[in-house]
Write an enzyme that holds these catalytic residues in place. Structure first.
Site, mmCIF file in Angstrom:
data_model
loop_
_atom_site.group_PDB
_atom_site.id
_atom_site.type_symbol
_atom_site.label_atom_id
_atom_site.label_comp_id
_atom_site.label_asym_id
_atom_site.label_seq_id
_atom_site.Cartn_x
_atom_site.Cartn_y
_atom_site.Cartn_z
ATOM 1 C CG ASP A 252 -1.731 1.475 1.039
ATOM 2 O OD1 ASP A 252 -2.755 1.293 0.648
ATOM 3 O OD2 ASP A 252 -1.282 2.201 1.536
ATOM 4 C CE1 TYR B 226 0.901 7.997 2.606
ATOM 5 C CE2 TYR B 226 1.108 5.660 1.930
ATOM 6 C CZ TYR B 226 0.169 6.422 2.477
ATOM 7 O OH TYR B 226 -0.452 5.981 3.028
ATOM 8 C CE LYS C 12 -3.375 4.545 0.428
ATOM 9 N NZ LYS C 12 -2.131 5.327 0.640
ATOM 10 C CG HIS D 276 -4.033 9.496 0.142
ATOM 11 N ND1 HIS D 276 -3.327 10.072 -0.468
ATOM 12 C CD2 HIS D 276 -4.499 9.277 1.091
ATOM 13 C CE1 HIS D 276 -2.244 9.445 1.183
ATOM 14 N NE2 HIS D 276 -4.017 9.209 2.089
HETATM 15 P P1 NAD Z 1 1.079 2.480 12.045
HETATM 16 O O1 NAD Z 1 -0.600 1.985 12.678
HETATM 17 O O2 NAD Z 1 0.944 0.640 11.226
HETATM 18 O O3 NAD Z 1 1.540 1.927 12.542
HETATM 19 C C1 NAD Z 1 3.051 1.733 12.143
HETATM 20 C C2 NAD Z 1 4.173 1.773 13.684
HETATM 21 O O4 NAD Z 1 3.775 1.437 15.058
HETATM 22 C C3 NAD Z 1 5.660 1.449 13.276
HETATM 23 O O5 NAD Z 1 6.130 3.102 12.277
HETATM 24 C C4 NAD Z 1 6.262 1.211 14.034
HETATM 25 O O6 NAD Z 1 6.535 2.775 15.128
HETATM 26 C C5 NAD Z 1 5.024 0.509 14.984
HETATM 27 N N1 NAD Z 1 4.718 -0.491 15.260
HETATM 28 C C6 NAD Z 1 4.689 -1.049 14.034
HETATM 29 N N2 NAD Z 1 5.114 -2.828 14.065
HETATM 30 C C7 NAD Z 1 5.126 -2.666 14.972
HETATM 31 C C8 NAD Z 1 5.563 -3.883 16.083
HETATM 32 N N3 NAD Z 1 5.583 -5.277 15.266
HETATM 33 N N4 NAD Z 1 6.151 -4.115 17.168
HETATM 34 C C9 NAD Z 1 5.770 -2.749 17.742
HETATM 35 N N5 NAD Z 1 5.448 -1.083 17.068
HETATM 36 C C10 NAD Z 1 5.391 -1.779 15.602
HETATM 37 O O7 NAD Z 1 0.331 2.937 11.098
HETATM 38 P P2 NAD Z 1 0.921 3.515 9.483
HETATM 39 O O8 NAD Z 1 1.360 3.553 8.791
HETATM 40 O O9 NAD Z 1 0.033 5.402 10.041
HETATM 41 O O10 NAD Z 1 -0.469 2.445 9.103
HETATM 42 C C11 NAD Z 1 -0.330 1.782 8.395
HETATM 43 C C12 NAD Z 1 -0.512 1.965 7.033
HETATM 44 O O11 NAD Z 1 -2.068 2.697 6.786
HETATM 45 C C13 NAD Z 1 0.261 3.040 5.799
HETATM 46 O O12 NAD Z 1 1.579 2.970 6.487
HETATM 47 C C14 NAD Z 1 -0.114 3.725 4.851
HETATM 48 O O13 NAD Z 1 -0.093 2.556 4.392
HETATM 49 C C15 NAD Z 1 -1.593 3.358 5.139
HETATM 50 N N6 NAD Z 1 -2.561 4.729 5.941
HETATM 51 C C16 NAD Z 1 -2.942 5.851 5.216
HETATM 52 C C17 NAD Z 1 -3.751 6.459 5.354
HETATM 53 C C18 NAD Z 1 -4.982 6.773 4.275
HETATM 54 O O14 NAD Z 1 -5.600 8.128 4.885
HETATM 55 N N7 NAD Z 1 -5.067 6.414 3.447
HETATM 56 C C19 NAD Z 1 -3.225 7.781 6.555
HETATM 57 C C20 NAD Z 1 -2.391 6.907 7.271
HETATM 58 C C21 NAD Z 1 -1.740 5.457 6.611
#
Ligand code: NAD
Length: 278
Positions: free
Chosen positions: A47, A52, A77, A110
């Protein structure tokens, strides 16, 4: 060890893996390595987004990988500044170029940006891309029920999926119910609560200890059992592997009830009606 993720079906019959790898905030020069690690671990859904600025890194990893292109599901997106029919089509072309592919698996709007009143026209461009066979499925992100209703009233194709902020503290019950009754899959962003306390919650820690798993694994398992498609992000190889290793255990009814009690209606990101960043 390589893990295998079950697929769920989009409303047009295209399968999507239920768990994938998100690359929000992965620096462009680290993206190819992170995606390569994810592909090696068994992830088959990646994704990314125009905003990004790392689509090229995703493309590099896919080009270099031994995994055949047709086994990888790629989502990108449309960025906020490219709403509008012609702009959306041009931005789509630029994404394919950066990703180094001929056909995309899923293209999302998005954010709806309702204050600019352009998302219906933009959606028409995505419909055209689908009809032309340039993308296998189309969907939206951060759409509220009112935005989905407008697409249903004014356009021809129901989005295959809506990617929204969703985690135990913000489970999006009303939106999920709307999706279920309209054949739209729910995809969770921020599924781990973006590392802002969810994984330290004593209830999550206790369930994790009981199951002999990590807090991240039990939260991701919750998403799977609720029926969400989920796209956790990490750049740490061990965590990338840990986050996909959630298909050999189950949460029981009591665990699911505990997760349900964590709903405090807390958003981490902006309300979709308020975000007007262009
Ligand atoms: P997330 O909830 O996946 O959190 C990511 C963070 O959690 C990492 O940076 C790390 O610090 C921590 N983490 C990851 N694995 C872990 C583990 N096993 N143990 C402990 N900590 C851990 O948040 P995100 O990155 O914001 O969301 C995931 C994906 O969703 C993004 O990478 C993106 O592709 C998508 N996203 C989309 C939108 C949108 O507006 N459509 C917005 C935000 C994110």
């Amino acid at each position: 060890m390589t893990f295998s993720v079950p697929s769920v079906m989009l409303n047009n019959g295209v399968p999507i893996p239920q768990l994938g790898f998100g690359v929000f905030l992965v620096p462009p020069d680290e993206t190819a390595a992170a995606v390569a690690t994810a592909l090696d671990a068994g992830y088959r859904l990646i994704d990314t987004a125009q905003g990004y600025r790392n689509e090229q890194g995703v493309g590099e990893a896919i080009a270099r990988s031994d995994v055949p292109r047709e086994e990888i599901f790629i989502t990108t997106k449309l960025t906020n500044s490219q709403h509008g029919y012609d702009r959306a089509l041009a931005a789509f072309d630029a994404s394919l170029e950066k990703l180094g592919i001929d056909v995309l698996d899923l293209f999302l709007i998005h954010w709806p940006l309702p204050m600019f009143d352009a998302y219906v026209e933009t959606w028409r461009a995505l419909e055209q891309l689908l009809v032309d066979g340039r993308v296998r499925s189309i969907g939206v992100s951060n759409f509220e029920v009112e935005h989905l209703e407008r697409l249903a009233d004014e356009t021809d194709i129901i989005p295959a999926l809506n990617q929204v902020e969703l985690h135990p503290e913000f489970p999006q019950g009303e939106l999920r119910a709307y999706h279920e009754s309209h054949g739209i899959l729910t995809e969770s962003w921020g599924p781990l609560g973006q590392n802002r306390g969810l994984l330290d919650d004593a209830r999550v820690v206790e369930i994790a200890e009981e199951k002999g798993r990590t807090p991240a694994q039990v939260v991701l398992r919750w998403h799977i059992q609720v029926g969400n498609v989920v796209i956790p992000k990490s750049v740490t190889p061990n965590r990338i592997r840990e986050n996909i290793d959630v298909f050999d255990f189950e949460l029981d009814d009591a665990d699911m009830e505990t997760f349900a009690e964590m709903n405090v209606g807390r958003r981490l990101g902006p309300h979709p009606n308020e975000l007007d960043l262009v």
